[in-house]
Design a protein around this motif. Structure first.
Motif, PDB file in Angstrom:
ATOM      1  N   ASP A  83       5.832   0.012   2.272  1.00  0.00           N
ATOM      2  CA  ASP A  83       7.180  -0.105   2.821  1.00  0.00           C
ATOM      3  C   ASP A  83       7.398   0.555   4.180  1.00  0.00           C
ATOM      4  N   ASN A  84       6.356   0.845   4.910  1.00  0.00           N
ATOM      5  CA  ASN A  84       6.553   1.303   6.285  1.00  0.00           C
ATOM      6  C   ASN A  84       5.538   0.616   7.190  1.00  0.00           C
ATOM      7  N   ARG A  85       5.893   0.498   8.415  1.00  0.00           N
ATOM      8  CA  ARG A  85       5.033  -0.173   9.378  1.00  0.00           C
ATOM      9  C   ARG A  85       4.332   0.882  10.214  1.00  0.00           C
ATOM     10  N   LYS A  86       3.058   0.720  10.368  1.00  0.00           N
ATOM     11  CA  LYS A  86       2.250   1.657  11.121  1.00  0.00           C
ATOM     12  C   LYS A  86       1.507   0.876  12.198  1.00  0.00           C
ATOM     13  N   LEU A  87       1.423   1.440  13.384  1.00  0.00           N
ATOM     14  CA  LEU A  87       0.656   0.815  14.445  1.00  0.00           C
ATOM     15  C   LEU A  87      -0.746   1.400  14.454  1.00  0.00           C
ATOM     16  N   ILE A  88      -1.730   0.527  14.564  1.00  0.00           N
ATOM     17  CA  ILE A  88      -3.123   0.938  14.606  1.00  0.00           C
ATOM     18  C   ILE A  88      -3.644   0.584  15.994  1.00  0.00           C
ATOM     19  N   PHE A  89      -4.168   1.582  16.711  1.00  0.00           N
ATOM     20  CA  PHE A  89      -4.599   1.384  18.084  1.00  0.00           C
ATOM     21  C   PHE A  89      -6.118   1.314  18.208  1.00  0.00           C
ATOM     22  N   ASN A  90      -6.580   0.438  19.090  1.00  0.00           N
ATOM     23  CA  ASN A  90      -7.944   0.424  19.599  1.00  0.00           C
ATOM     24  C   ASN A  90      -9.039   0.421  18.531  1.00  0.00           C
TER      25      ASN A  90
END
Length: 121
Positions: A83-90
Protein backbone atom coordinates in the motif's frame (compact mmCIF):
# COMPACT_ATOMS: atom_id res chain seq x y z
CA UNK A 1 30.48 17.08 -29.30
CA UNK A 2 29.74 20.68 -30.17
CA UNK A 3 26.44 22.53 -30.61
CA UNK A 4 26.06 21.65 -34.31
CA UNK A 5 26.53 17.97 -33.56
CA UNK A 6 24.02 18.26 -30.72
CA UNK A 7 21.50 19.87 -33.06
CA UNK A 8 21.97 17.01 -35.55
CA UNK A 9 21.59 14.48 -32.73
CA UNK A 10 18.36 16.10 -31.52
CA UNK A 11 16.92 16.00 -35.03
CA UNK A 12 17.69 12.28 -35.11
CA UNK A 13 16.15 11.75 -31.69
CA UNK A 14 12.92 13.42 -32.81
CA UNK A 15 12.48 10.73 -35.46
CA UNK A 16 12.32 8.03 -32.77
CA UNK A 17 11.20 9.80 -29.60
CA UNK A 18 7.71 9.66 -28.17
CA UNK A 19 8.52 12.49 -25.71
CA UNK A 20 11.49 14.73 -24.94
CA UNK A 21 14.56 13.80 -22.83
CA UNK A 22 13.10 10.59 -21.33
CA UNK A 23 13.89 7.09 -22.53
CA UNK A 24 10.75 4.96 -22.67
CA UNK A 25 10.29 1.20 -22.90
CA UNK A 26 7.53 -0.72 -24.64
CA UNK A 27 6.12 -4.21 -24.07
CA UNK A 28 8.42 -5.54 -26.81
CA UNK A 29 11.54 -3.47 -25.97
CA UNK A 30 12.36 -3.09 -22.27
CA UNK A 31 15.11 -3.85 -19.74
CA UNK A 32 13.64 -7.26 -18.91
CA UNK A 33 13.37 -8.66 -15.40
CA UNK A 34 10.52 -7.00 -13.52
CA UNK A 35 9.58 -5.04 -16.64
CA UNK A 36 8.34 -8.27 -18.23
CA UNK A 37 5.78 -8.60 -15.44
CA UNK A 38 4.27 -5.20 -16.23
CA UNK A 39 4.64 -5.24 -20.01
CA UNK A 40 1.00 -6.18 -20.55
CA UNK A 41 -0.09 -3.33 -18.24
CA UNK A 42 1.65 -0.57 -20.22
CA UNK A 43 -0.85 1.88 -21.65
CA UNK A 44 -0.72 4.01 -24.76
CA UNK A 45 -2.38 7.10 -23.37
CA UNK A 46 -1.59 10.01 -25.68
CA UNK A 47 1.61 8.38 -27.01
CA UNK A 48 1.99 6.45 -30.24
CA UNK A 49 2.24 3.07 -28.47
CA UNK A 50 2.01 1.51 -25.00
CA UNK A 51 5.05 2.55 -22.97
CA UNK A 52 6.57 3.28 -19.57
CA UNK A 53 9.22 5.79 -18.52
CA UNK A 54 12.62 4.27 -17.71
CA UNK A 55 15.35 6.92 -17.78
CA UNK A 56 16.28 10.53 -18.32
CA UNK A 57 19.37 11.73 -20.18
CA UNK A 58 20.79 15.24 -20.10
CA UNK A 59 23.88 16.74 -21.69
CA UNK A 60 26.62 18.03 -19.37
CA UNK A 61 28.61 20.94 -20.80
CA UNK A 62 32.19 22.15 -20.40
CA UNK A 63 32.91 25.41 -18.56
CA UNK A 64 32.63 27.48 -21.75
CA UNK A 65 29.32 25.78 -22.62
CA UNK A 66 30.67 24.94 -26.07
CA UNK A 67 31.06 21.18 -25.94
CA UNK A 68 29.25 18.34 -24.25
CA UNK A 69 31.55 16.49 -21.88
CA UNK A 70 29.24 13.56 -21.15
CA UNK A 71 25.64 12.46 -20.86
CA UNK A 72 24.07 12.34 -17.44
CA UNK A 73 21.81 9.27 -17.10
CA UNK A 74 19.46 8.29 -14.31
CA UNK A 75 16.70 5.71 -14.12
CA UNK A 76 13.84 5.10 -11.79
CA UNK A 77 10.76 2.99 -11.54
CA UNK A 78 7.84 2.84 -9.20
CA UNK A 79 7.32 -0.18 -7.03
CA UNK A 80 4.21 -0.75 -4.98
CA UNK A 81 4.94 -2.43 -1.69
CA UNK A 82 2.16 -3.00 0.87
CA UNK A 83 0.00 0.00 0.00
CA UNK A 84 2.81 2.49 -0.54
CA UNK A 85 4.71 3.54 -3.60
CA UNK A 86 8.46 3.47 -3.55
CA UNK A 87 10.83 4.78 -6.20
CA UNK A 88 13.74 2.54 -7.14
CA UNK A 89 16.71 4.31 -8.73
CA UNK A 90 19.43 3.13 -11.10
CA UNK A 91 18.97 -0.61 -11.15
CA UNK A 92 21.87 -2.15 -13.11
CA UNK A 93 19.62 -3.73 -15.77
CA UNK A 94 17.78 -0.43 -16.31
CA UNK A 95 21.06 1.52 -16.56
CA UNK A 96 22.53 -0.99 -19.04
CA UNK A 97 19.39 -0.96 -21.22
CA UNK A 98 19.05 2.85 -21.19
CA UNK A 99 22.78 3.24 -21.92
CA UNK A 100 22.40 0.99 -24.97
CA UNK A 101 19.49 3.15 -26.16
CA UNK A 102 21.58 6.32 -25.78
CA UNK A 103 24.47 4.74 -27.70
CA UNK A 104 22.08 3.51 -30.43
CA UNK A 105 20.66 6.98 -31.04
CA UNK A 106 24.18 8.39 -31.37
CA UNK A 107 24.94 5.71 -33.97
CA UNK A 108 21.76 6.64 -35.88
CA UNK A 109 23.04 10.23 -35.97
CA UNK A 110 26.48 9.09 -37.19
CA UNK A 111 28.19 10.34 -34.01
CA UNK A 112 30.68 8.54 -31.79
CA UNK A 113 29.35 6.89 -28.64
CA UNK A 114 29.02 9.30 -25.72
CA UNK A 115 30.59 9.09 -22.31
CA UNK A 116 27.71 8.22 -20.00
CA UNK A 117 27.81 9.09 -16.30
CA UNK A 118 25.19 7.59 -14.01
CA UNK A 119 23.70 10.18 -11.69
CA UNK A 120 23.05 9.11 -8.13
CA UNK A 121 19.61 9.67 -6.65
Amino acid sequence: MDRLQLQHLLQTVQKYDIASNPIWCTPADNPGGDWLAVANQMTQGSWTKPCEFVATVFAAWDDEIKNITHLSLSTYRSAIRKDNRKLIFNLPADIAWAGQKAEWIFQQAGLSDPVIVVEEE
